[in-house]
Structures are given as C-alpha cells and as structure tokens.
Design a protein around this motif. Structure first.
Motif, short mmCIF file in Angstrom:
data_model
loop_
_atom_site.label_atom_id
_atom_site.label_comp_id
_atom_site.label_asym_id
_atom_site.label_seq_id
_atom_site.Cartn_x
_atom_site.Cartn_y
_atom_site.Cartn_z
N GLN A 50 -7.09 -0.93 -3.44
CA GLN A 50 -6.05 0.14 -2.69
C GLN A 50 -4.30 -1.29 -2.93
OE1 GLN A 50 -6.50 3.14 -3.49
NE2 GLN A 50 -8.71 2.01 -3.98
N THR A 51 -4.55 -2.30 -2.82
CA THR A 51 -3.15 -2.62 -2.92
C THR A 51 -2.58 -2.02 -4.31
OG1 THR A 51 -4.00 -5.05 -4.15
CG2 THR A 51 -3.62 -4.74 -2.13
N TYR A 62 0.50 -0.93 0.13
CA TYR A 62 0.15 -0.28 -0.16
C TYR A 62 0.43 1.06 -0.03
CZ TYR A 62 -4.22 -3.40 1.10
OH TYR A 62 -4.47 -4.31 1.28
#
Length: 131
Positions: free
Chosen positions: A84-85, A53
């Motif tokens: 969202q990685t 992240y």
C-alpha cells in the motif's frame, strides 16, 4: 446518487481526517542530473520522487528560484505497491546552461495529510564543480 445521505457523508470523509496522525508524511527526494548528461547533453533532467501513503490526490509542483515552473515537466501516475505504499515521480527538463547557472530547483508535494500541507526538497549545482 445511489448512496444514502449517511453513506454519502461517510464517503466524503478522508482517511486523513479520521486517522489523523496515523498516516506518515511522504518522503520527497530530488535527484540532480548525472555528470555524464551535464557534460554531453544540451538538456538535462532532474527527478522528483515522492514515497508515501494516500498520495492520490496529491499535487506535485516545481520551482526554479522560487518561481513556479510548468514548462518541461513530465509527471507520471501514482503507482501503488502491494504493501500500500505509493510512489509518485515527476521529471523537470531544463537547458544544461540553466542547471549550470547555480539556480535553485525545488520540488514540492501538496498533500491533504500534511499538517503544513506542503513538503519540499531542493537542489542546486555547486558553481565550483562540473556536476
């Protein structure tokens, strides 16, 4: 700038500082050349994969026997997935003779959210094997 002094100050604060400890360390994977490439090509690739992240802005570096290597490096832009990685990839191309010599190849990511600022993975060819 159109931002108020307070808004400017807030915009300069990183998520790492505000959410200390809540962003997991990135994972670093280093893939060696395929045995087929080692047997048939003059140049081979090692691939460094970083998953985590807040990878932007991270710096990814390569070392060969602890000396920084910039020649033969191809870095790709950070990709963000819907969850969202983020994924960062870099490829190091070397002569097959250099890979076969038993040198240690390391990939490191320098990331602002890491307590130690740097995380690495390393590989080297076992001298008694073909791959």
């Amino acid at each position: 700038s159109d931002l108020s002094p307070c808004a400017q100050q807030i915009s300069n604060i990183s998520k790492c500082a505000v959410c200390h400890g809540s962003i997991p360390e990135p994972l670093v994977f280093l893939l060696k050349p395929s045995i087929q490439d080692v047997m048939t090509l003059e140049k081979v690739n090692m691939t460094c994969l970083v998953l985590g992240y807040e990878l932007y802005p991270s710096k990814l570096t390569w070392e060969v026997n602890k000396a920084e290597r910039t020649q033969g490096v191809h870095a790709m832009a950070v990709k963000t997935y819907p969850n969202q990685t983020q994924f960062l990839t870099s490829i190091l191309t070397v002569d097959v003779a250099e890979w076969s010599s038993g040198k240690t190849f390391a990939c490191s990511v320098i990331h602002r959210c890491l307590p130690q600022q740097k995380i690495s993975a390393e590989i080297k060819k076992a001298l008694d094997r073909k791959s």
